[in-house]
Each structure stands twice: as C-alpha cells, then as structure tokens.
Scaffold this active site. Structure first.
Site, short mmCIF file in Angstrom:
data_model
loop_
_atom_site.label_atom_id
_atom_site.label_comp_id
_atom_site.label_asym_id
_atom_site.label_seq_id
_atom_site.Cartn_x
_atom_site.Cartn_y
_atom_site.Cartn_z
N LYS A 30 0.83 -1.21 0.00
CA LYS A 30 0.00 0.00 0.00
C LYS A 30 0.86 1.26 0.00
CE LYS A 30 -2.09 -1.16 3.81
NZ LYS A 30 -1.45 -2.47 4.02
N THR A 31 1.85 1.24 0.89
CA THR A 31 2.71 2.42 0.97
C THR A 31 3.48 2.59 -0.33
OG1 THR A 31 2.85 2.13 3.36
CG2 THR A 31 4.49 3.57 2.35
N ASP A 212 -1.81 7.74 3.77
CA ASP A 212 -1.38 6.40 4.16
C ASP A 212 -1.99 6.08 5.53
OD1 ASP A 212 -0.10 3.98 4.09
OD2 ASP A 212 1.95 4.76 4.29
N GLU A 213 -2.08 4.81 5.89
CA GLU A 213 -2.60 4.38 7.19
C GLU A 213 -3.97 5.04 7.47
OE1 GLU A 213 -0.99 2.13 8.94
OE2 GLU A 213 1.12 2.28 8.34
N GLN A 243 -5.48 -3.33 10.86
CA GLN A 243 -4.34 -2.70 11.52
C GLN A 243 -4.73 -1.41 12.23
OE1 GLN A 243 -0.35 -2.87 9.59
NE2 GLN A 243 -1.51 -3.55 7.81
N ARG A 636 5.20 -7.48 10.81
CA ARG A 636 6.42 -6.69 10.59
C ARG A 636 7.55 -7.58 10.11
NH1 ARG A 636 4.21 -3.08 9.13
NH2 ARG A 636 2.39 -4.33 9.50
P1 ATP Z 1 1.73 -2.19 5.94
O1 ATP Z 1 0.32 -2.64 5.94
O2 ATP Z 1 2.56 -2.92 6.95
O3 ATP Z 1 1.87 -0.71 6.00
P2 ATP Z 1 2.07 -2.01 3.09
O4 ATP Z 1 0.84 -2.59 2.52
O5 ATP Z 1 2.18 -0.54 3.14
O6 ATP Z 1 2.36 -2.66 4.52
P3 ATP Z 1 4.61 -1.88 1.78
O7 ATP Z 1 5.40 -1.48 2.97
O8 ATP Z 1 4.30 -0.88 0.75
O9 ATP Z 1 3.28 -2.61 2.27
O10 ATP Z 1 5.31 -3.11 1.08
C1 ATP Z 1 5.78 -4.24 1.81
C2 ATP Z 1 7.07 -4.75 1.17
O11 ATP Z 1 6.78 -5.34 -0.08
C3 ATP Z 1 8.06 -3.66 0.91
O12 ATP Z 1 9.35 -4.15 1.16
C4 ATP Z 1 7.86 -3.35 -0.57
O13 ATP Z 1 9.01 -2.81 -1.14
C5 ATP Z 1 7.51 -4.71 -1.14
N1 ATP Z 1 6.65 -4.66 -2.34
C6 ATP Z 1 5.47 -4.05 -2.47
N2 ATP Z 1 4.92 -4.23 -3.68
C7 ATP Z 1 5.80 -5.01 -4.36
C8 ATP Z 1 5.82 -5.58 -5.69
N3 ATP Z 1 4.84 -5.39 -6.56
N4 ATP Z 1 6.90 -6.33 -6.03
C9 ATP Z 1 7.90 -6.54 -5.14
N5 ATP Z 1 7.94 -6.05 -3.90
C10 ATP Z 1 6.90 -5.29 -3.49
MG MG Z 2 2.34 0.80 4.74
#
Ligand code: ATP
Ligand code: MG
Length: 664
Positions: A30-31, A212-213, A243, A636
């Site tokens: 997402k981030t 975000d969040e 979350q 995490r």
């Molecule tokens: P959270 O809910 O904990 O905030 P999130 O949904 O924001 O997590 P991110 O932090 O954006 O998730 O991504 C998690 C990990 O996966 C990061 O290391 C990111 O670089 C990697 N990632 C995200 N999308 C891809 C993709 N399409 N291909 C490879 N790696 C990815």
């Molecule tokens: Mg995130």
C-alpha cells in the site's frame, strides 16, 4: 514507472480521476502504491507542489520523501509529504490570521497543556487529575466541540467542571498565541469550513491528496480531508482495517465505512499478494486476526515460500526472556557468518524486538548492553521530554513567539538571572489586569509603579535580550551559522554551568550537556546547508533558525538522524506500524500484557444490566484492538519470527504467575 508493481497496484497508481481507496492487508504494498503514484502523477505532468501525501509519523514522511527522490529526483522535494499535524501547522501559519492567530504562534506539548490546566484550576490539582482533564478536553476537541457546547452536553458535575476549565484553558491559549496538538487539526478544519475564500484557495492549490494508514485517522481528520479535496474528491486513501490500533486515541473505522457513502463513485482496489513475509509468518498472522469480526473480508498470500516456522519461546521471567532474545540474535548472526550453512549474512539492523508497553524495554536494553550489541529504543521516552531539552525549547519558543507565557516563565528562570517569584508574580498580575502577555507587560511604562527599579531593570534586560536573540535567529540560516549561533547563545546564558550547579553528580550533568549539544546540532542541521540527495546532487535548502524553532514541538523523535545506524531496534508495537525487519522478536506475549490487562470492568460496575452490556461491549472492542496490535506485530517480520512469553510477570511491584497470551 510501472516496474515492481502488480496489476492491482498499477490500477491504483493509474487511477487519478477521482476518489480511490486501496484496502488491503499488511505488507501488500500500500505504501509503495502511494510513493509510485506520486511519481506517476509527476511524470504525467502534474506540478509536484499540487500533490500532498499524508503519513502517520514524521519518520514515515521522511522515508517516503527519500523513496520519491529515488524515483523522480529533485522534483520530489516540492511534494508536500507530511503528517496531518504538520499540514495543519502550514495551514494555520498561512491562514490562521483570520482566527486571530499570529504566524509565529507556539505549539504546546502535552506537558505544557497539563501545566496550563493545573494553573487554570487554581494550581492545587495533582498530576493525574490534570491529565484526566486534558484527556477529556482533547476528546471533546476532537469531536469538534467548543467549551460552550461541551458544557451544554455535559453528563454530570465532573464534566461540567471540566467544561468550565476548558473555557479558561482556551482563553489562555488565545492569550499566549498558542495552540495544542488537537488545534492543529481543529483549526484548519474551521478555516476550511467557515472561510470560503480559504477553502477555495486550498482546494485550488491541491490537485491530489494521498493518505497512508487511513484506518487510523480520526473523525476531524476525515472532515479535514473532505474539505481539502472538495467535491471533485481527487484523493487516494490506503489502509487496512485489521491494523487499526489507535481507537483509544479517537481513530475510527467509521472513516472507512463512510467513504463509499460519501463518494459513491469511489474506486475500491484490493491487494492480495503480500511481498513482505514468508507463508509461515502470514499464516500465524491470519490465525491471530481470524476471530475478529470482518469489516472487509480479505485474503493474503505470499510467494516467498514457507520459510522457517514461527517459534514460540518460553521464559521464567523478563530477565530470562531478554537473555533468550539476545541469544537468538547472536545465534542467527553466527549462522550468517558460517559460509558453509548458506545462511544469509545478518546485520544488527535486521533485528527488531517489539513489545506492548514502553517499560518492557528495560530488561532487553540491559541484556543487549551486556552482550555489547548496539541498539536504539524508538517510540520510547522522547528526547524532548528531558528537562534540559525542554529548557532549550522554552527559549526557542519564546524567541519565535514573545506572547508564549509558559515559555517566558521557564526561560526567564532558566538559568536563574535574579528575577524572583515576587517580581514575576507582580508582572503576572499586571499583565492579566491589562490583558497583555508577560512579554508585552514588561515593557509597559506604568509597570514601574509596581516594581523596584532593580527588578524592573532586570526584566528590561531580559526582554531586550530576547528581542536580540529573535533578531539573530531570524537572520541565521544554514547549519554552520546556526551551530555557531547556538553555541554562542549557550555560552551567553552559561547553560553548562547551570547544569553543573543543579546536579549533585558531575556525570549526570555532563550527560545532560552532551544531550544539549546533540540537540543543538540537530536543530542546526534542520536549518539546511549542503544536502546531498540520492542522485548525488548537492543542493541548498536554507531555513532560518526562527522558522525551525517553531516546529520543534511537532518532532517528537529525532529518529530521522538514526535511520542509517546499524543497530537492533527496540520498539513498541504501536510505533512499529508500517515498518518491516527481516527478523522480529515479539516479546512479552503473556496474558495480561498482550492483550493488555483490562480492568475487571463488568463485575465491578455491578449496576443495571444495560451498564453491564455496555461494559462488555467496550471490553470486546478493546480485545479486538489488542488482537489487531498482535497482527501488526507479526506482520512486521519478513523472514523469521519468534514470539516469547514469561511464566511470571510483574504486576506493580509483585511477580505473579502468568500464562501464554491467548493469541499464541
Ligand atoms: P503495511 O500494511 O505494513 O503498511 P504495506 O501494505 O504498506 O504494509 P509496503 O510497505 O508498501 O506494504 O510493502 C511491503 C514490502 O513489499 C516492501 O518491502 C515493498 O518494497 C515490497 N513490495 C510491495 N509491492 C511489491 C511488488 N509489486 N513487487 C515486489 N515487492 C513489493
Ligand atoms: Mg504501509
């Protein structure tokens, strides 16, 4: 720009014509979507200054800025990437004058607020009561209530007393030209809601807002968002209902539920692939969150393989648990150095120890120190809570805003400069009689009648000194100049001597002085100078020390400086949100700690069955939030996860027998 995104992520990045919600589980990118979307919009020709991205912490903001810089270079500098509160500061600084606020207003932190409340109540209250008032007032302010409205809806005498205090408190804030943290959301909201020209200006200025969040926003923040984006609703919110862990601070999942209603054309995108964790870790996470009611059903899968099984570790007590954690870190690292095992090399920064409450860090700190393992405690007691740092901040605040009376009182007495309580008392009475700030009052011509020539002389000297500092701070730009100025100022007020005079132990005084110097360097660094960006380009972003002084209350950690340190992270679960580490140790997963012991609610109330029901419901809601906290902790971890619990746990001063958490 599409590299490293799956189809659903791409869809979210490319949809720029209206409201978009990305609703997805932990680690699904997402981030990353937010960062890529910023880059995408700029590549498509949007002016970076018309994009705002809102993060949950300052640290998350600086990380996002770094990533964006990596993608699009220096254009990223112009994107507004910050927290809701920092956005609020900017809005109030630009437009607060319509609410009667000067651009140099002060931002009060929680301690200032309790201080003012104690004083407003006549000064005889204990700390716990003052905190409770603060909490209630904050809740009301977050609900958008004024003190009159709070009084009108007060349920009992206690609430009526607090509402009356709130009126006095708000009067004082206005007089001090100060705002509290809640005002940083509430005031921008009022600006947009009540002043059409301000609203039009901000809506025109922003082309797209990303949040975000989103699951941890509160009701006022949502209102603010709606007014910022206007009818067109050009925004992207990303979040995960599983979350949501800030319900206790007023965050509400209603904001997620309301989106499709308020924006009927809302584009909802779900992400299902987790890129962070192994299948074993993900399965543990899904098992923990399973029993919670589903607001939005989600499935998550990982292609990173099964990985190591999640370990459950037991220990006799906290000290033992800490020893075992350290042993685990050492053995995982040792594995990595033996070439024949094929295990990856592991740095200290690859490890995090996560726990429910700040005080749990202690035994782990001790054990890490004993083993000579470097670590940092994040989300713990803030640097800014230390007395010596608060002393300096009082000075900074006073030179940025002369009307800040609490800062005035602290600065004028730290270090002591022969201005005593009697003099300050007289000044205070005079100031409130003529409705002036203390600083304004000290220069009044008629004050002489109330004070001795000597006392008056000392006050004038202090006032002139503050003016002089203000002038110098305004004209000091760049890190080197700022450092020089701050060092000179510390010498002028002889602060080092003040520390040594006040401390019985030389060692403590010396440690405090080190903190002071470190803090000044950090402040100075914020004034800019040579900054090398990702592409290796050096640029100059200069800020005056006066400008930097104003925002210090917002920066509750100095973590930005720590990001590259190769150390083990100790963090609360709350502060770990959004982050990831290869190896996570989730500690203190003991019944009573996680879920955190929640009073005996229902039985002790013993009143009507309606009250029982409400209490039960409250307990259930809180248990769900604890469950989500555990889910956040588990997710995490990238490659390995160890969960530990203790057979005995501290309860007050006693040790009581304990069981593994029901979440295990
Ligand atoms: P959270 O809910 O904990 O905030 P999130 O949904 O924001 O997590 P991110 O932090 O954006 O998730 O991504 C998690 C990990 O996966 C990061 O290391 C990111 O670089 C990697 N990632 C995200 N999308 C891809 C993709 N399409 N291909 C490879 N790696 C990815
Ligand atoms: Mg995130």
């Amino acid at each position: 720009m599409s590299a490293g995104l799956n189809l659903a992520q791409l869809q979210a990045v490319h949809y720029t014509d209206g409201a978009c919600l990305v609703l997805a589980g932990a680690g699904s990118g997402k981030t990353r979507v937010i960062t890529m979307k910023i880059a995408h919009m700029i590549e498509k020709g949007m002016d970076p200054r018309r994009i705002a991205a809102i993060t949950f912490t300052n640290k998350a903001a600086s990380e996002m800025r770094e990533r964006a810089k990596g993608l699009i270079g220096r254009r990223a500098k112009d994107v507004l990437i910050c927290t809701f509160h920092a956005l609020g500061v900017r809005m109030v600084r630009e437009d607060g004058h319509v609410l009667g606020l000067k651009p140099q207003f002060s931002i009060l932190d929680a301690d200032d607020v309790t201080g003012i409340l104690k004083e407003a109540s006549g000064g005889t209250t204990d700390m716990a009561t003052a905190r409770q008032w603060q909490w209630v007032i904050s809740k009301w302010k977050n609900m958008g209530l004024t003190s009159e409205q709070a009084l009108a809806q007060a349920a009992d005498d206690n609430e009526r007393i607090i509402a009356t205090l709130m009126a006095r408190y708000e009067e004082r804030l206005a007089a001090y030209q100060s705002v509290d943290f809640d005002d940083l959301i509430g005031m921008p909201l009022r600006l947009l809601r009540d002043f059409p020209e301000v609203r039009a200006k901000w809506q025109a200025a922003l082309g797209h807002v990303l949040v975000d969040e989103y699951q941890d926003t509160n009701a006022t923040q949502y209102e603010l968002l709606k007014l910022l984006v206007g009818e067109k609703g050009h925004f992207t919110a990303v979040g995960d209902d599983d979350q949501s862990i800030y319900g206790w601070r007023g965050a509400t999942l209603d904001n997620l539920k309301k989106l499709p209603v308020d924006y009927p054309h809302l584009k909802v995108i779900k992400l299902e692939q987790n890129y962070r964790s192994t299948s074993a870790i993900l399965r543990a996470a899904n098992n923990v969150i399973g029993p919670n009611p589903k607001l939005f059903p989600k499935t998550l899968f990982s292609e990173l393989g099964e990985g190591e099984p999640v370990r459950v570790v037991d220990a006799d007590n906290e000290e033992h648990e800490a020893e075992r954690a350290v042993a685990r870190i050492q053995s995982l690292r040792a594995e990595g150095t033996l070439a024949q095992t094929g295990a990856q090399h592991k740095e200290f920064r690859d490890f995090a120890i996560l726990y429910r409450a700040n005080h749990q860090a202690k035994p782990f700190e001790k054990a890490l120190r004993k083993a000579n393992i470097p670590y940092k405690v994040s989300g713990g007691q803030s640097f800014f809570d230390r007395a010596e740092i608060r002393d300096l901040c009082a000075w900074f605040r006073l030179w940025a805003n002369n009307d800040d009376d609490p800062a005035f009182l602290r600065a004028v007495t730290t270090p002591k400069r022969g201005i005593g309580h009697t003099t300050l008392g007289t000044l205070g009475v005079y100031a409130s009689q003529y409705k002036l700030s203390l600083f304004e009052a000290l220069f009044s011509s008629s004050l002489g009648a109330a004070l001795s020539t000597k006392a008056l002389g000392s006050l004038h000297e202090f006032g002139r000194y503050v003016n002089d500092l203000e002038f110098r701070a305004r004209h000091t730009e760049g890190a080197d100049n700022a450092t020089a100025f701050l060092r000179e100022w510390l010498k002028e007020i002889d602060y080092e001597k003040h520390l040594h005079d006040g401390e019985e132990s030389e060692k403590v005084a010396a440690a405090k002085w080190t903190n002071v110097l470190e803090f000044c360097d950090w402040m100075a660094a914020r004034c800019g100078g040579q900054i090398e960006d990702v592409a290796g380009v050096t640029e100059r972003e200069l800020k005056s020390l006066l400008e930097v002084s104003q925002t210090i209350a917002l920066l509750s950690t100095i973590s930005e400086r720590e990001k590259d340190q190769n150390v083990v992270t100790l963090s609360t679960l709350h502060a770990s949100k959004g982050l990831e580490w290869p190896h996570v140790l989730l500690v203190g997963v003991t019944e009573g700690m996680l879920p955190f012991k929640m009073g005996d609610g229902a039985d002790s109330l013993g009143g009507s069955s309606k009250a029982d029901e409400a209490a039960n419901e409250d307990m259930a809601t809180r248990l769900q939030e604890e469950r989500r906290l555990m889910y956040v902790g588990i997710t995490r971890a990238q490659r390995s996860l160890a969960v530990s619990w203790t057979r005995r746990r501290k309860k007050g001063r006693e040790l009581v027998t304990a069981l593994p958490s029901r979440f295990i």
